[in-house]
Design a protein around this motif. Structure first.
Motif, PDB file in Angstrom:
ATOM      1  N   LYS A  56       0.867  -1.186   0.000  1.00 43.01           N
ATOM      2  CA  LYS A  56       0.000   0.000   0.000  1.00 43.01           C
ATOM      3  C   LYS A  56       0.901   1.232   0.000  1.00 43.01           C
ATOM      4  O   LYS A  56       1.723   1.407   0.894  1.00 43.01           O
ATOM      5  CB  LYS A  56      -0.885  -0.007   1.245  1.00 43.01           C
ATOM      6  CG  LYS A  56      -1.739   1.223   1.389  1.00 43.01           C
ATOM      7  CD  LYS A  56      -2.554   1.181   2.667  1.00 43.01           C
ATOM      8  CE  LYS A  56      -3.364   2.467   2.800  1.00 43.01           C
ATOM      9  NZ  LYS A  56      -4.254   2.415   3.971  1.00 43.01           N
ATOM     10  N   ASP A  59      -3.863   5.607   0.287  1.00 39.85           N
ATOM     11  CA  ASP A  59      -5.236   5.092   0.303  1.00 39.85           C
ATOM     12  C   ASP A  59      -5.767   4.813  -1.096  1.00 39.85           C
ATOM     13  O   ASP A  59      -6.746   4.095  -1.249  1.00 39.85           O
ATOM     14  CB  ASP A  59      -6.178   6.085   1.002  1.00 39.85           C
ATOM     15  CG  ASP A  59      -5.955   6.100   2.514  1.00 39.85           C
ATOM     16  OD1 ASP A  59      -5.350   5.144   3.047  1.00 39.85           O
ATOM     17  OD2 ASP A  59      -6.380   7.082   3.155  1.00 39.85           O
ATOM     18  N   THR A  60      -5.116   5.392  -2.120  1.00 40.90           N
ATOM     19  CA  THR A  60      -5.606   5.215  -3.481  1.00 40.90           C
ATOM     20  C   THR A  60      -4.667   4.417  -4.374  1.00 40.90           C
ATOM     21  O   THR A  60      -5.037   4.059  -5.481  1.00 40.90           O
ATOM     22  CB  THR A  60      -5.870   6.585  -4.148  1.00 40.90           C
ATOM     23  OG1 THR A  60      -4.639   7.311  -4.197  1.00 40.90           O
ATOM     24  CG2 THR A  60      -6.923   7.383  -3.387  1.00 40.90           C
ATOM     25  N   ARG A  91      -8.966  -3.517  -6.676  1.00 38.32           N
ATOM     26  CA  ARG A  91     -10.373  -3.079  -6.819  1.00 38.32           C
ATOM     27  C   ARG A  91     -11.164  -3.374  -5.553  1.00 38.32           C
ATOM     28  O   ARG A  91     -11.927  -2.536  -5.080  1.00 38.32           O
ATOM     29  CB  ARG A  91     -11.028  -3.777  -8.006  1.00 38.32           C
ATOM     30  CG  ARG A  91     -10.748  -3.131  -9.321  1.00 38.32           C
ATOM     31  CD  ARG A  91     -11.618  -3.728 -10.440  1.00 38.32           C
ATOM     32  NE  ARG A  91     -11.035  -3.358 -11.711  1.00 38.32           N
ATOM     33  CZ  ARG A  91     -10.221  -4.126 -12.429  1.00 38.32           C
ATOM     34  NH1 ARG A  91      -9.924  -5.351 -12.027  1.00 38.32           N
ATOM     35  NH2 ARG A  91      -9.723  -3.690 -13.558  1.00 38.32           N
ATOM     36  N   LYS A  92     -10.992  -4.595  -5.038  1.00 35.04           N
ATOM     37  CA  LYS A  92     -11.732  -5.015  -3.844  1.00 35.04           C
ATOM     38  C   LYS A  92     -11.436  -4.097  -2.653  1.00 35.04           C
ATOM     39  O   LYS A  92     -12.289  -3.868  -1.810  1.00 35.04           O
ATOM     40  CB  LYS A  92     -11.371  -6.465  -3.503  1.00 35.04           C
ATOM     41  CG  LYS A  92     -12.223  -7.083  -2.411  1.00 35.04           C
ATOM     42  CD  LYS A  92     -11.864  -8.526  -2.179  1.00 35.04           C
ATOM     43  CE  LYS A  92     -10.712  -8.544  -1.206  1.00 35.04           C
ATOM     44  NZ  LYS A  92     -10.200  -9.849  -0.863  1.00 35.04           N
ATOM     45  N   ASN A  93     -10.224  -3.553  -2.619  1.00 39.33           N
ATOM     46  CA  ASN A  93      -9.818  -2.679  -1.518  1.00 39.33           C
ATOM     47  C   ASN A  93      -9.900  -1.197  -1.884  1.00 39.33           C
ATOM     48  O   ASN A  93      -9.329  -0.357  -1.193  1.00 39.33           O
ATOM     49  CB  ASN A  93      -8.414  -3.066  -1.049  1.00 39.33           C
ATOM     50  CG  ASN A  93      -8.437  -4.423  -0.362  1.00 39.33           C
ATOM     51  OD1 ASN A  93      -8.925  -4.548   0.752  1.00 39.33           O
ATOM     52  ND2 ASN A  93      -7.947  -5.437  -1.042  1.00 39.33           N
ATOM     53  N   HIS A  94     -10.601  -0.901  -2.975  1.00 34.72           N
ATOM     54  CA  HIS A  94     -10.948   0.466  -3.385  1.00 34.72           C
ATOM     55  C   HIS A  94      -9.752   1.345  -3.755  1.00 34.72           C
ATOM     56  O   HIS A  94      -9.800   2.570  -3.589  1.00 34.72           O
ATOM     57  CB  HIS A  94     -11.806   1.150  -2.311  1.00 34.72           C
ATOM     58  CG  HIS A  94     -12.981   0.314  -1.905  1.00 34.72           C
ATOM     59  ND1 HIS A  94     -14.065   0.090  -2.734  1.00 34.72           N
ATOM     60  CD2 HIS A  94     -13.211  -0.404  -0.771  1.00 34.72           C
ATOM     61  CE1 HIS A  94     -14.918  -0.712  -2.122  1.00 34.72           C
ATOM     62  NE2 HIS A  94     -14.437  -1.025  -0.933  1.00 34.72           N
ATOM     63  N   TYR A  95      -8.690   0.744  -4.258  1.00 29.04           N
ATOM     64  CA  TYR A  95      -7.573   1.536  -4.775  1.00 29.04           C
ATOM     65  C   TYR A  95      -7.968   2.067  -6.142  1.00 29.04           C
ATOM     66  O   TYR A  95      -8.745   1.444  -6.869  1.00 29.04           O
ATOM     67  CB  TYR A  95      -6.305   0.674  -4.899  1.00 29.04           C
ATOM     68  CG  TYR A  95      -5.710   0.297  -3.566  1.00 29.04           C
ATOM     69  CD1 TYR A  95      -4.962   1.216  -2.832  1.00 29.04           C
ATOM     70  CD2 TYR A  95      -5.904  -0.977  -3.043  1.00 29.04           C
ATOM     71  CE1 TYR A  95      -4.419   0.870  -1.604  1.00 29.04           C
ATOM     72  CE2 TYR A  95      -5.367  -1.327  -1.811  1.00 29.04           C
ATOM     73  CZ  TYR A  95      -4.624  -0.399  -1.095  1.00 29.04           C
ATOM     74  OH  TYR A  95      -4.095  -0.749   0.123  1.00 29.04           O
ATOM     75  N   LYS A  96      -7.414   3.197  -6.507  1.00 36.55           N
ATOM     76  CA  LYS A  96      -7.688   3.807  -7.820  1.00 36.55           C
ATOM     77  C   LYS A  96      -6.630   3.417  -8.849  1.00 36.55           C
ATOM     78  O   LYS A  96      -6.909   3.384 -10.038  1.00 36.55           O
ATOM     79  CB  LYS A  96      -7.726   5.339  -7.703  1.00 36.55           C
ATOM     80  CG  LYS A  96      -8.761   5.851  -6.719  1.00 36.55           C
ATOM     81  CD  LYS A  96     -10.150   5.709  -7.262  1.00 36.55           C
ATOM     82  CE  LYS A  96     -11.176   6.250  -6.289  1.00 36.55           C
ATOM     83  NZ  LYS A  96     -12.259   5.341  -6.022  1.00 36.55           N
ATOM     84  N   GLU A 155     -14.085   1.065 -11.433  1.00 37.82           N
ATOM     85  CA  GLU A 155     -14.905   0.455 -10.373  1.00 37.82           C
ATOM     86  C   GLU A 155     -15.660  -0.768 -10.874  1.00 37.82           C
ATOM     87  O   GLU A 155     -16.003  -0.912 -11.982  1.00 37.82           O
ATOM     88  CB  GLU A 155     -15.898   1.472  -9.812  1.00 37.82           C
ATOM     89  CG  GLU A 155     -15.209   2.581  -9.067  1.00 37.82           C
ATOM     90  CD  GLU A 155     -14.369   2.125  -7.875  1.00 37.82           C
ATOM     91  OE1 GLU A 155     -14.824   1.252  -7.104  1.00 37.82           O
ATOM     92  OE2 GLU A 155     -13.263   2.633  -7.703  1.00 37.82           O
TER      93      GLU A 155
END
Length: 155
Positions: A56, A59-60, A91-96, A155
């Motif tokens: 990571k 957050d994105t 995607r599942k963890n909402h990264y861009k 998304e």
């Protein structure tokens, strides 16, 4: 294609340096990122086929720090399977974005990432000169700069 399993290693698992060293030059370089990365193994029964380390960055943004396929399984689509798994996890963890860096001399790796939907997004000048204690050569050329590639996730 053979039946295989993909799973995340627990934090207390032994680090598979022998696999990670297929894609990185030194244990010291691996240690710079491995303790803050999630490790995934792709295996066929008891035989490890490939490894991937995801870190990571924000957050994105999620970064592929290491992706390596054992010699026996190269050129069989295993790398693309890992890339698709990384995209799925991101995607599942909402990264861009999903990012990766590779050597400016890694022509095959750059083509591989571009084929898998990544675009060149930057250069880290002299990365391999500054971060490794000895010159590293690939394709007959000294590795100098890191090419950054990014995949923008929908998304």
């Amino acid at each position: 294609m053979e039946k295989f399993s993909f799973n995340q290693l627990s934090p207390d698992s032994e680090i598979p340096y022998h696999l990670l060293l297929l894609a990185d030059e030194t244990k010291e370089a691996i240690d710079q990122y491995i303790f803050k990365s999630d490790l995934y193994l792709l295996h066929n029964g008891t035989e490890n086929m490939a490894v991937m380390a995801l870190c990571k960055i924000s957050d994105t943004e999620l970064e592929i720090k290491n992706i390596a396929v054992t010699e026996n399984y190269r050129s069989k689509g295993i790398g693309s399977i890992l890339i698709n798994k990384a995209k799925e996890i991101a995607r599942k963890n909402h990264y861009k974005t999903l990012a990766v860096g590779t050597s400016d001399t890694g022509f095959q790796q750059i083509r591989f990432y571009e084929k898998n939907g990544f675009i060149k997004s930057g250069i880290l000048k002299d990365f391999f000169i500054k971060n490794y204690p000895f010159p590293i050569y690939e394709n007959g050329l000294q590795m100098r700069d890191m090419v950054l590639l990014t995949h923008y996730l929908s998304e």
